[in-house]
Scaffold this motif. Structure first.
Motif, PDB file in Angstrom:
ATOM      1  N   ILE A 220       0.846  -1.195   0.000  1.00  0.00           N
ATOM      2  CA  ILE A 220       0.000   0.000   0.000  1.00  0.00           C
ATOM      3  C   ILE A 220       0.884   1.249   0.000  1.00  0.00           C
ATOM      4  N   THR A 257       1.815  -3.978   4.462  1.00  0.00           N
ATOM      5  CA  THR A 257       0.578  -4.614   3.982  1.00  0.00           C
ATOM      6  C   THR A 257       0.482  -4.501   2.468  1.00  0.00           C
ATOM      7  N   CYS A 261      -5.436  -1.251  -2.403  1.00  0.00           N
ATOM      8  CA  CYS A 261      -6.395  -0.281  -1.850  1.00  0.00           C
ATOM      9  C   CYS A 261      -6.220   1.151  -2.381  1.00  0.00           C
ATOM     10  N   TRP A 266     -12.499   2.306  -2.392  1.00  0.00           N
ATOM     11  CA  TRP A 266     -13.719   1.692  -1.847  1.00  0.00           C
ATOM     12  C   TRP A 266     -14.955   2.482  -2.246  1.00  0.00           C
ATOM     13  N   CYS A 273      -9.022   4.339   3.196  1.00  0.00           N
ATOM     14  CA  CYS A 273      -8.726   4.691   4.595  1.00  0.00           C
ATOM     15  C   CYS A 273      -7.737   5.846   4.729  1.00  0.00           C
ATOM     16  N   CYS A 280      -3.878   3.119   7.773  1.00  0.00           N
ATOM     17  CA  CYS A 280      -4.237   1.761   7.351  1.00  0.00           C
ATOM     18  C   CYS A 280      -3.966   0.836   8.528  1.00  0.00           C
ATOM     19  N   VAL A 281      -4.966   0.042   8.925  1.00  0.00           N
ATOM     20  CA  VAL A 281      -4.742  -0.884  10.044  1.00  0.00           C
ATOM     21  C   VAL A 281      -4.216  -2.228   9.546  1.00  0.00           C
ATOM     22  N   GLY A 282      -4.088  -2.371   8.226  1.00  0.00           N
ATOM     23  CA  GLY A 282      -3.545  -3.621   7.678  1.00  0.00           C
ATOM     24  C   GLY A 282      -4.542  -4.758   7.693  1.00  0.00           C
ATOM     25  N   CYS A 283      -5.814  -4.443   7.391  1.00  0.00           N
ATOM     26  CA  CYS A 283      -6.857  -5.465   7.579  1.00  0.00           C
ATOM     27  C   CYS A 283      -6.721  -6.650   6.634  1.00  0.00           C
ATOM     28  N   VAL A 284      -5.935  -6.534   5.559  1.00  0.00           N
ATOM     29  CA  VAL A 284      -5.758  -7.688   4.666  1.00  0.00           C
ATOM     30  C   VAL A 284      -4.513  -8.498   5.042  1.00  0.00           C
TER      31      VAL A 284
END
Ligand code: SF4
Ligand code: SF4
Length: 319
Positions: A220, A257, A261, A266, A273, A280-284
């Motif tokens: 990202i 990450t 994105c 989105w 985000c 970015c919380v790194g959800c992937v």
């Protein structure tokens, strides 16, 4: 009935969603026509330990409308939230589709392996019931981070002994092609694009560690519009006033990450985000949620040297 114009548009949308360009629209259209002339593949959705957020996210498809997608292009024979049949009806439908075989099984959520009754499928623990639905599947799709790597249910002390689909298949001795589409929630284009690709071409997309490279090939950080501030060491200090700065020191995980994105974005390309001033919380990321919720406790990472930062944020809570 889908008009010819709409059909071509759908194929174009899918080509853009999967390949980032329209050039494969004709191939995809041809694939769908072959499928229409034969028997459309059946897609069976099963939910494990999940918040249903991935299904909610999918119904907000960007390039491809999910409801159209499931009803016209592929055949989602059974989905716990979207199928007309619920309760016993859903279970009967699931049994009939998966016992016939050849289906693509999509799992949303993780599987409790210790506290098995924490998640039931029908009246049986999911852990016991899932195996028979996988045995005759042609492929398995892990939908969202919980299915891919345990996600929220597997974090912290992991009270239920939550495991992901790959761990589950190893434990019960099932070996099937597996595609992981992480995200919390899943980004709809990535799931629909991947399923459409499999359905249209009969092949799996290019993958690394079971994850499609097309969507999760680059950091990202490398494509972030705030990279210019990172490269000048301009870091955000105050969320209220500071918009032209890098979020690294507020715990941004874009540096560790891999995801498209920043370019895919989105909600129909409206935002992402980092652009809305949220790290970015790194959800992937397969390690998400991380060991320390440092994006809530930003002072923990202020002024950490770069290598310490990377070391600090890797590792998941309780593991
Ligand atoms: S905001 Fe995050 S992803 Fe963007 S440049 Fe800074 S650290 Fe990298
Ligand atoms: S930018 Fe980060 S937190 Fe946001 S959706 Fe992408 S991977 Fe998840």
């Amino acid at each position: 009935m889908l008009s010819r114009r709409d059909f071509i548009k759908r194929c174009r949308d899918i080509s853009v969603a999967v390949f980032g360009a329209e050039i494969f629209a004709a191939d995809i259209a041809e694939g769908f026509m072959k499928i229409a002339a034969s028997k459309r593949p059946q897609i069976a959705f099963v939910q494990g330990q999940s918040c249903t957020g991935c299904t909610v996210s999918m119904t907000y498809g960007n390039e491809t409308d999910f409801i159209d997608f499931v009803t016209r292009l592929v055949r989602v024979q059974v989905h716990p939230n979207l199928s007309f049949s619920q309760g016993h009806g859903y279970m009967q439908l699931l049994d009939s589709v998966t016992s016939a075989g050849g289906h693509v099984l999509v799992l949303e959520g993780s599987i409790p392996a210790r506290m098995k009754k924490a998640c039931l499928l029908g009246e049986e623990p999911l852990y016991n019931a899932l195996k028979k639905h996988l045995e005759k599947a042609s492929a398995v799709v892990a939908c969202g981070t919980c299915a891919c790597s345990g996600g929220i249910p597997a974090s912290g002390r992991n009270e239920t002994g939550s495991i992901d689909i790959a761990q589950y298949m190893r434990q019960v001795g099932i070996n099937k092609p597996l595609i992981k589409i992480p995200g919390c929630p899943i980004q709809p284009d990535r799931l629909m694009g991947t399923v459409a690709y499999i359905v249209a071409t009969g092949r799996l997309p290019e993958m690394k560690n079971n994850i499609p490279v097309k969507y999760f090939g680059d950091l990202i950080h490398n494509n972030c519009h705030r990279f210019q501030y990172f490269s000048q060491d301009i870091y955000l200090k105050d969320f209220n006033t500071d918009k032209h700065s890098c979020l690294l020191k507020k715990g941004c995980r874009g540096t560790i990450t891999k995801s498209d994105c920043p370019t895919r974005r989105w909600n129909g390309g409206v935002n992402v985000c980092v652009e809305s001033n949220t790290p970015c919380v790194g959800c992937v990321n397969e390690k998400w949620p991380f060991k320390e919720n440092i994006y809530y406790e930003s002072r923990n990472i202020e002024d950490l040297p770069w290598n310490d930062f990377k070391k600090n944020v890797l590792g998941r809570g309780g593991k």
